[in-house]
Design a protein around this motif. Structure first.
Motif, PDB file in Angstrom:
ATOM      1  N   GLU A  79       0.829  -1.191   0.000  1.00 38.93           N
ATOM      2  CA  GLU A  79       0.000   0.000   0.000  1.00 38.93           C
ATOM      3  C   GLU A  79       0.870   1.249   0.000  1.00 38.93           C
ATOM      4  O   GLU A  79       1.937   1.279   0.621  1.00 38.93           O
ATOM      5  N   TYR A  80       0.376   2.259  -0.697  1.00 39.18           N
ATOM      6  CA  TYR A  80       1.057   3.548  -0.807  1.00 39.18           C
ATOM      7  C   TYR A  80       0.035   4.646  -0.616  1.00 39.18           C
ATOM      8  O   TYR A  80      -1.121   4.517  -1.032  1.00 39.18           O
ATOM      9  N   LEU A  81       0.465   5.729   0.004  1.00 39.81           N
ATOM     10  CA  LEU A  81      -0.390   6.894   0.158  1.00 39.81           C
ATOM     11  C   LEU A  81       0.094   7.950  -0.822  1.00 39.81           C
ATOM     12  O   LEU A  81       1.288   8.267  -0.860  1.00 39.81           O
ATOM     13  N   ILE A  82      -0.815   8.435  -1.634  1.00 42.50           N
ATOM     14  CA  ILE A  82      -0.519   9.557  -2.525  1.00 42.50           C
ATOM     15  C   ILE A  82      -1.086  10.795  -1.851  1.00 42.50           C
ATOM     16  O   ILE A  82      -2.304  10.902  -1.652  1.00 42.50           O
ATOM     17  N   LEU A  83      -0.211  11.705  -1.471  1.00 41.25           N
ATOM     18  CA  LEU A  83      -0.612  12.926  -0.784  1.00 41.25           C
ATOM     19  C   LEU A  83      -0.676  14.058  -1.805  1.00 41.25           C
ATOM     20  O   LEU A  83       0.280  14.291  -2.536  1.00 41.25           O
ATOM     21  N   LEU A  84      -1.791  14.747  -1.856  1.00 41.51           N
ATOM     22  CA  LEU A  84      -1.999  15.826  -2.816  1.00 41.51           C
ATOM     23  C   LEU A  84      -1.815  17.162  -2.118  1.00 41.51           C
ATOM     24  O   LEU A  84      -2.512  17.464  -1.140  1.00 41.51           O
ATOM     25  N   GLN A  96     -11.313   6.147 -12.443  1.00 42.83           N
ATOM     26  CA  GLN A  96     -11.753   5.113 -13.391  1.00 42.83           C
ATOM     27  C   GLN A  96     -10.549   4.356 -13.949  1.00 42.83           C
ATOM     28  O   GLN A  96     -10.571   3.133 -14.030  1.00 42.83           O
ATOM     29  N   LYS A  97      -9.514   5.087 -14.330  1.00 41.04           N
ATOM     30  CA  LYS A  97      -8.331   4.468 -14.930  1.00 41.04           C
ATOM     31  C   LYS A  97      -7.624   3.537 -13.952  1.00 41.04           C
ATOM     32  O   LYS A  97      -7.142   2.481 -14.320  1.00 41.04           O
ATOM     33  N   HIS A  98      -7.557   3.953 -12.692  1.00 39.43           N
ATOM     34  CA  HIS A  98      -6.782   3.209 -11.697  1.00 39.43           C
ATOM     35  C   HIS A  98      -7.678   2.602 -10.615  1.00 39.43           C
ATOM     36  O   HIS A  98      -7.206   2.319  -9.511  1.00 39.43           O
ATOM     37  N   GLY A  99      -8.938   2.380 -10.932  1.00 37.60           N
ATOM     38  CA  GLY A  99      -9.905   1.893  -9.950  1.00 37.60           C
ATOM     39  C   GLY A  99      -9.476   0.639  -9.215  1.00 37.60           C
ATOM     40  O   GLY A  99      -9.727   0.497  -8.018  1.00 37.60           O
ATOM     41  N   ALA A 100      -8.799  -0.280  -9.892  1.00 31.11           N
ATOM     42  CA  ALA A 100      -8.368  -1.522  -9.235  1.00 31.11           C
ATOM     43  C   ALA A 100      -7.303  -1.257  -8.177  1.00 31.11           C
ATOM     44  O   ALA A 100      -7.201  -1.989  -7.198  1.00 31.11           O
ATOM     45  N   ALA A 101      -6.523  -0.190  -8.362  1.00 31.76           N
ATOM     46  CA  ALA A 101      -5.446   0.115  -7.418  1.00 31.76           C
ATOM     47  C   ALA A 101      -5.902   1.036  -6.287  1.00 31.76           C
ATOM     48  O   ALA A 101      -5.331   1.013  -5.198  1.00 31.76           O
ATOM     49  N   VAL A 102      -6.924   1.846  -6.536  1.00 33.79           N
ATOM     50  CA  VAL A 102      -7.360   2.830  -5.543  1.00 33.79           C
ATOM     51  C   VAL A 102      -8.204   2.141  -4.470  1.00 33.79           C
ATOM     52  O   VAL A 102      -9.241   1.567  -4.741  1.00 33.79           O
ATOM     53  N   LYS A 103      -7.713   2.206  -3.231  1.00 35.11           N
ATOM     54  CA  LYS A 103      -8.402   1.579  -2.094  1.00 35.11           C
ATOM     55  C   LYS A 103      -9.177   2.587  -1.257  1.00 35.11           C
ATOM     56  O   LYS A 103      -9.997   2.213  -0.425  1.00 35.11           O
ATOM     57  N   THR A 117       3.305  26.713   5.261  1.00 34.56           N
ATOM     58  CA  THR A 117       3.886  26.435   3.955  1.00 34.56           C
ATOM     59  C   THR A 117       3.012  27.059   2.882  1.00 34.56           C
ATOM     60  O   THR A 117       1.851  27.389   3.124  1.00 34.56           O
ATOM     61  N   LYS A 118       3.580  27.219   1.694  1.00 34.48           N
ATOM     62  CA  LYS A 118       2.807  27.747   0.580  1.00 34.48           C
ATOM     63  C   LYS A 118       1.772  26.721   0.132  1.00 34.48           C
ATOM     64  O   LYS A 118       0.650  27.062  -0.197  1.00 34.48           O
ATOM     65  N   GLU A 119       2.173  25.449   0.116  1.00 39.68           N
ATOM     66  CA  GLU A 119       1.275  24.380  -0.304  1.00 39.68           C
ATOM     67  C   GLU A 119       0.829  23.590   0.918  1.00 39.68           C
ATOM     68  O   GLU A 119       1.622  23.303   1.803  1.00 39.68           O
ATOM     69  N   ALA A 120      -0.450  23.259   0.945  1.00 42.11           N
ATOM     70  CA  ALA A 120      -1.009  22.520   2.073  1.00 42.11           C
ATOM     71  C   ALA A 120      -1.557  21.185   1.585  1.00 42.11           C
ATOM     72  O   ALA A 120      -1.929  21.037   0.421  1.00 42.11           O
ATOM     73  N   LEU A 121      -1.606  20.222   2.484  1.00 44.57           N
ATOM     74  CA  LEU A 121      -2.178  18.922   2.169  1.00 44.57           C
ATOM     75  C   LEU A 121      -3.663  19.114   1.888  1.00 44.57           C
ATOM     76  O   LEU A 121      -4.397  19.625   2.716  1.00 44.57           O
ATOM     77  N   GLY A 122      -4.093  18.702   0.686  1.00 44.19           N
ATOM     78  CA  GLY A 122      -5.471  18.939   0.298  1.00 44.19           C
ATOM     79  C   GLY A 122      -6.280  17.684   0.069  1.00 44.19           C
ATOM     80  O   GLY A 122      -7.490  17.732  -0.085  1.00 44.19           O
ATOM     81  N   GLY A 123      -5.611  16.526   0.055  1.00 41.29           N
ATOM     82  CA  GLY A 123      -6.324  15.284  -0.159  1.00 41.29           C
ATOM     83  C   GLY A 123      -5.357  14.126  -0.258  1.00 41.29           C
ATOM     84  O   GLY A 123      -4.147  14.299  -0.147  1.00 41.29           O
ATOM     85  N   PHE A 124      -5.914  12.942  -0.465  1.00 31.33           N
ATOM     86  CA  PHE A 124      -5.066  11.751  -0.516  1.00 31.33           C
ATOM     87  C   PHE A 124      -5.778  10.638  -1.258  1.00 31.33           C
ATOM     88  O   PHE A 124      -6.996  10.623  -1.378  1.00 31.33           O
ATOM     89  N   TYR A 125      -4.987   9.713  -1.752  1.00 33.26           N
ATOM     90  CA  TYR A 125      -5.467   8.434  -2.274  1.00 33.26           C
ATOM     91  C   TYR A 125      -4.660   7.347  -1.589  1.00 33.26           C
ATOM     92  O   TYR A 125      -3.435   7.482  -1.438  1.00 33.26           O
ATOM     93  N   LEU A 126      -5.307   6.300  -1.172  1.00 33.82           N
ATOM     94  CA  LEU A 126      -4.636   5.096  -0.699  1.00 33.82           C
ATOM     95  C   LEU A 126      -4.697   4.112  -1.856  1.00 33.82           C
ATOM     96  O   LEU A 126      -5.781   3.794  -2.343  1.00 33.82           O
ATOM     97  N   ILE A 127      -3.518   3.681  -2.322  1.00 30.47           N
ATOM     98  CA  ILE A 127      -3.484   2.775  -3.466  1.00 30.47           C
ATOM     99  C   ILE A 127      -2.716   1.511  -3.112  1.00 30.47           C
ATOM    100  O   ILE A 127      -1.980   1.466  -2.119  1.00 30.47           O
ATOM    101  N   GLU A 128      -2.881   0.510  -3.946  1.00 28.25           N
ATOM    102  CA  GLU A 128      -2.142  -0.734  -3.831  1.00 28.25           C
ATOM    103  C   GLU A 128      -1.355  -0.902  -5.133  1.00 28.25           C
ATOM    104  O   GLU A 128      -1.911  -0.710  -6.217  1.00 28.25           O
ATOM    105  N   ALA A 129      -0.074  -1.213  -5.016  1.00 27.76           N
ATOM    106  CA  ALA A 129       0.779  -1.375  -6.190  1.00 27.76           C
ATOM    107  C   ALA A 129       1.865  -2.400  -5.875  1.00 27.76           C
ATOM    108  O   ALA A 129       2.212  -2.607  -4.709  1.00 27.76           O
TER     109      ALA A 129
END
Length: 114
Positions: free
Chosen positions: A3-8, A35-42, A73-85
């Motif tokens: 599992e990996y966390l993608i931080l936006l 839709q493209k990565h639906g199988a990986a997005v948890k 910071t100039k950029e703030a955490l705005g969202g995330f995806y938990l994926i499996e790869a």
């Protein structure tokens, strides 16, 4: 699979200046990513602005709460995806498709304890 966390991260001032049409387009882009990565997005979600965040500090025998994020910071955490790869390279390839017009993304492996 791991599992990996993608931080936006995004510049909240730029994001707040987006028109309704730009925001709708961004939501459509996220839908296409899912839709493209639906199988990986948890899982995943957007976060409310950092102005409504609270940071809890524990130390010196007490607990303190402050408004806002921990760091300025100039950029703030705005969202995330938990994926499996299968590996970090595959996770990075998936993360490269995440729309992030006002910032960027970070990929971090989830630490498995135990």
């Amino acid at each position: 699979m791991s599992e990996y966390l993608i931080l936006l991260y995004a510049d909240e001032k730029l994001s707040a200046q987006m028109t309704d049409a730009e925001r709708a387009d961004l939501y459509q882009q996220h839908g296409a990513f899912q839709q493209k990565h639906g199988a990986a997005v948890k899982g995943g979600d957007a976060l409310q602005p950092s102005s409504v965040a609270r940071t809890i500090h524990v130390g010196d025998g007490g607990v303190g709460v402050t408004d806002g994020p921990y760091v300025e910071t100039k950029e703030a955490l705005g969202g995330f995806y938990l994926i499996e790869a299968p590996d970090l390279d595959a996770a990075v390839a998936i993360a490269a498709d995440v729309p992030a017009p006002n910032g960027g993304v970070e990929v971090r492996p989830v630490l498995v304890l135990g």
